[in-house]
Design a protein around this motif. Structure first.
Motif, PDB file in Angstrom:
ATOM      1  N   TYR A  46       0.715  -1.087   0.060  1.00 18.04           N
ATOM      2  CA  TYR A  46      -0.150  -0.143  -0.120  1.00 18.04           C
ATOM      3  C   TYR A  46       0.847   1.278  -0.031  1.00 18.04           C
ATOM      4  O   TYR A  46       1.742   1.566   0.867  1.00 18.04           O
ATOM      5  CB  TYR A  46      -0.811   0.222   1.372  1.00 18.04           C
ATOM      6  N   CYS A  47       0.665   2.034  -0.936  1.00 19.19           N
ATOM      7  CA  CYS A  47       1.564   3.332  -1.135  1.00 19.19           C
ATOM      8  C   CYS A  47       0.650   4.606  -1.252  1.00 19.19           C
ATOM      9  O   CYS A  47      -0.736   4.586  -1.559  1.00 19.19           O
ATOM     10  CB  CYS A  47       2.378   3.306  -2.316  1.00 19.19           C
ATOM     11  N   VAL A  48       1.053   5.677  -0.732  1.00 15.12           N
ATOM     12  CA  VAL A  48       0.333   6.946  -0.663  1.00 15.12           C
ATOM     13  C   VAL A  48       1.488   8.082  -1.428  1.00 15.12           C
ATOM     14  O   VAL A  48       2.650   7.641  -1.594  1.00 15.12           O
ATOM     15  CB  VAL A  48      -0.179   7.512   0.560  1.00 15.12           C
ATOM     16  N   ARG A  49       0.976   9.158  -1.925  1.00 14.20           N
ATOM     17  CA  ARG A  49       1.808  10.312  -2.425  1.00 14.20           C
ATOM     18  C   ARG A  49       2.704  10.658  -1.245  1.00 14.20           C
ATOM     19  O   ARG A  49       2.526  10.430  -0.038  1.00 14.20           O
ATOM     20  CB  ARG A  49       1.018  11.099  -3.039  1.00 14.20           C
ATOM     21  N   ALA A  50       3.806  11.475  -1.739  1.00 14.69           N
ATOM     22  CA  ALA A  50       4.909  11.646  -0.831  1.00 14.69           C
ATOM     23  C   ALA A  50       4.102  12.688   0.252  1.00 14.69           C
ATOM     24  O   ALA A  50       4.620  12.904   1.467  1.00 14.69           O
ATOM     25  CB  ALA A  50       6.099  12.490  -1.580  1.00 14.69           C
ATOM     26  N   ASN A  51       3.095  13.471  -0.120  1.00 13.76           N
ATOM     27  CA  ASN A  51       2.362  14.397   0.780  1.00 13.76           C
ATOM     28  C   ASN A  51       1.144  13.898   1.339  1.00 13.76           C
ATOM     29  O   ASN A  51       0.253  14.574   1.926  1.00 13.76           O
ATOM     30  CB  ASN A  51       2.083  15.592  -0.036  1.00 13.76           C
TER      31      ASN A  51
ATOM     32  N   ALA B  71      -2.652   6.928 -11.957  1.00 12.32           N
ATOM     33  CA  ALA B  71      -3.574   7.692 -10.989  1.00 12.32           C
ATOM     34  C   ALA B  71      -3.170   8.047  -9.719  1.00 12.32           C
ATOM     35  O   ALA B  71      -3.450   9.315  -9.393  1.00 12.32           O
ATOM     36  CB  ALA B  71      -4.704   6.807 -10.740  1.00 12.32           C
ATOM     37  N   LEU B  72      -2.488   7.275  -8.927  1.00 12.25           N
ATOM     38  CA  LEU B  72      -1.902   7.793  -7.718  1.00 12.25           C
ATOM     39  C   LEU B  72      -0.882   9.032  -7.928  1.00 12.25           C
ATOM     40  O   LEU B  72      -0.987  10.292  -7.404  1.00 12.25           O
ATOM     41  CB  LEU B  72      -1.086   6.860  -6.946  1.00 12.25           C
TER      42      LEU B  72
ATOM     43  N   ILE C 158      -6.263   9.290  -7.145  1.00 12.62           N
ATOM     44  CA  ILE C 158      -6.741   8.528  -6.074  1.00 12.62           C
ATOM     45  C   ILE C 158      -5.901   8.803  -4.895  1.00 12.62           C
ATOM     46  O   ILE C 158      -4.630   9.325  -4.939  1.00 12.62           O
ATOM     47  CB  ILE C 158      -6.718   7.162  -6.408  1.00 12.62           C
ATOM     48  N   ASP C 159      -6.154   8.030  -3.611  1.00 12.62           N
ATOM     49  CA  ASP C 159      -5.256   8.462  -2.325  1.00 12.62           C
ATOM     50  C   ASP C 159      -4.291   7.339  -2.096  1.00 12.62           C
ATOM     51  O   ASP C 159      -3.394   7.680  -1.502  1.00 12.62           O
ATOM     52  CB  ASP C 159      -6.216   8.676  -1.240  1.00 12.62           C
ATOM     53  N   CYS C 160      -4.654   6.084  -2.625  1.00 13.94           N
ATOM     54  CA  CYS C 160      -3.672   4.994  -2.193  1.00 13.94           C
ATOM     55  C   CYS C 160      -3.773   3.984  -3.484  1.00 13.94           C
ATOM     56  O   CYS C 160      -4.503   3.765  -4.158  1.00 13.94           O
ATOM     57  CB  CYS C 160      -4.445   4.342  -0.900  1.00 13.94           C
TER      58      CYS C 160
END
Length: 206
Positions: A12-17, A76-77, A82-84
């Protein structure tokens, strides 16, 4: 069943911010039910089911956004659509190392060797584990002796110092080559597990 071939984590990954870690991500999802979005490789895919199980185990509601393939989820991330992201670690590694995305959890029961500082989700969400695995099957009428011969010929490849093991490890995968009994056992247990997850989530094929 012939053998389990490989096992690897989804990540599971999110953007740097994005959220700083998995607890922060789960807290945000609880504060805004259905508004934190997670991409998958399509309805009923492994990544969709992994997120469905996370929602059930963590008591959260995520917005599921299906795509036609993991590469599109990553796009998309990075674009902020998207958020995740949840998907294959090998696909995410380049972006993780570049610092454009941040891993917050892996789906295997233990931490991934390539991401030692990223927790296994089960460290935070009790009972959560979704190893991403591939199995080798033969036709039902295949003779047991042929199954044994295939495993005998494949088994040396699983040595940690084999070229194939090393190449798989570089991509975050473990070469297992377990033989038929562990594969048959895993298939039975996972069919039962995912049937219940699908039922509880109301997932229907398209």
């Amino acid at each position: 069943p012939v053998t389990i071939v490989t096992e690897a984590p989804l990540v599971y990954c999110v953007r740097a911010n994005g959220p700083a870690d998995l607890p922060a991500f789960l807290a945000r999802a609880k504060e805004a039910p259905g508004r934190v979005s997670v991409g998958s490789s399509g309805i009923g895919s492994a990544t969709h089911l992994a997120s469905a199980l996370l929602m059930q185990k963590a008591g959260i509601e995520l917005l599921h956004v299906p795509y036609r393939g993991a590469g599109l989820i990553m796009t998309a991330l990075l674009a902020g659509e998207i958020d995740c992201f949840v998907g294959d670690l090998s696909l995410a590694l380049e972006h993780i190392r570049a610092g454009t995305i941040r891993p917050i959890g892996v789906t295997t029961a233990t931490r991934a060797p390539l991401l030692p500082n990223t927790p296994a989700i089960g460290e935070v969400v009790t009972g959560y584990a979704v190893p991403f695995w591939f199995g080798l099957f033969a036709a039902k009428q295949t003779a047991p002796e042929a199954i044994r011969r295939m495993n005998a010929e494949l088994r040396p490849l699983a040595a940690p110092d084999s070229d194939l093991s090393k190449r798989m490890a570089e991509r975050g995968s473990l070469l297992v080559l377990s033989g038929p009994d562990p594969l048959a056992s895993r298939l039975r247990s996972e069919v039962a597990q995912w049937r219940e997850v699908v039922r509880a989530a109301g997932i229907t094929p398209e």
